[in-house]
Design a protein around this motif. Structure first.
Motif, mmCIF file in Angstrom:
data_model
loop_
_atom_site.group_PDB
_atom_site.id
_atom_site.type_symbol
_atom_site.label_atom_id
_atom_site.label_comp_id
_atom_site.label_asym_id
_atom_site.label_seq_id
_atom_site.Cartn_x
_atom_site.Cartn_y
_atom_site.Cartn_z
ATOM 1 N N LYS A 1 0.862 -1.194 0.000
ATOM 2 C CA LYS A 1 0.000 0.000 0.000
ATOM 3 C C LYS A 1 0.892 1.236 0.000
ATOM 4 C CE LYS A 1 -3.806 -2.477 0.695
ATOM 5 N NZ LYS A 1 -4.969 -2.503 -0.164
ATOM 6 N N PRO B 1 -8.683 0.428 0.297
ATOM 7 C CA PRO B 1 -7.274 0.775 0.471
ATOM 8 C C PRO B 1 -6.842 0.573 1.919
ATOM 9 C CG PRO B 1 -8.615 2.748 0.439
ATOM 10 C CD PRO B 1 -9.536 1.599 0.136
ATOM 11 N N ARG C 1 -4.126 4.570 1.434
ATOM 12 C CA ARG C 1 -2.964 4.141 0.647
ATOM 13 C C ARG C 1 -3.409 2.972 -0.228
ATOM 14 N NH1 ARG C 1 2.189 6.691 1.498
ATOM 15 N NH2 ARG C 1 1.669 8.284 3.028
ATOM 16 N N TYR C 2 -3.070 3.056 -1.508
ATOM 17 C CA TYR C 2 -3.489 2.065 -2.488
ATOM 18 C C TYR C 2 -2.292 1.252 -2.970
ATOM 19 C CZ TYR C 2 -7.897 4.577 -2.685
ATOM 20 O OH TYR C 2 -9.099 5.158 -2.363
ATOM 21 N N SER C 3 -2.545 0.012 -3.308
ATOM 22 C CA SER C 3 -1.516 -0.867 -3.859
ATOM 23 C C SER C 3 -1.681 -0.951 -5.379
ATOM 24 C CB SER C 3 -1.647 -2.270 -3.261
ATOM 25 O OG SER C 3 -2.838 -2.885 -3.730
ATOM 26 N N ASP D 1 -4.790 -2.757 -6.039
ATOM 27 C CA ASP D 1 -5.957 -1.873 -5.888
ATOM 28 C C ASP D 1 -6.186 -1.059 -7.165
ATOM 29 O OD1 ASP D 1 -6.400 -2.675 -3.227
ATOM 30 O OD2 ASP D 1 -5.130 -1.071 -2.428
#
Length: 144
Positions: free
Chosen positions: A6, A35, A44-46, A49
């Motif tokens: 993330k 997220p 927070r994104y991966s 995602d």
């Protein structure tokens, strides 16, 4: 790079997915894409995602699926992935062509003694089989 790390803040994730940050917030509220959060609550994104966001957008824009339908599709796909993993695991335990369970002469489901899992799986009588059928001929004559 770890696809599940993330690392992207919402503005970067939105840009990578080709969406407005407000759309990502809405998808988060609906549970379409979830997220991670920092201690301060920042999303927070991966990379995974971001791929999911693109798939949501594709289903919505190209396929005309509404958000409730997209959520259900994503849930079913996740369930299918989990079931495939379980099947793959079970296949590692069983030799191809070998039975694990069989029906005995009275119709009870029992573990096949020829199978290695049979030693750890106790035979059980299904609940739907009447007691008279599994008790043998002498019990039927006594009751009747």
């Amino acid at each position: 790079m770890d696809e599940d790390a993330k690392i992207y803040v919402i503005s970067v994730a939105a840009q990578l997915a080709g969406m407005h940050p407000q759309t990502l917030r809405q998808y988060d509220r609906l549970g379409l894409v979830q997220p991670g959060r920092t201690r301060g609550g920042v999303r927070r994104y991966s990379h995974r995602d971001i791929q999911m966001l693109r798939e949501v957008q594709r289903l919505s824009q190209d396929e005309g699926v509404n958000l409730a339908g997209i959520k259900r599709i994503l849930e079913l796909e996740a369930e299918a992935r989990q079931l495939r993993r379980q099947v793959d695991f079970l296949r590692t335990l069983v030799d191809p062509g070998r039975r694990v369970f069989r029906a005995d002469p009275t119709g009870n489901v029992v573990a096949d003694r020829l199978h290695p899992l049979a030693e750890t799986t106790p035979p059980r009588r299904p609940r739907w089989v009447p007691r008279q059928l599994t008790a043998g001929p002498s019990a039927r004559h006594r009751d009747g």
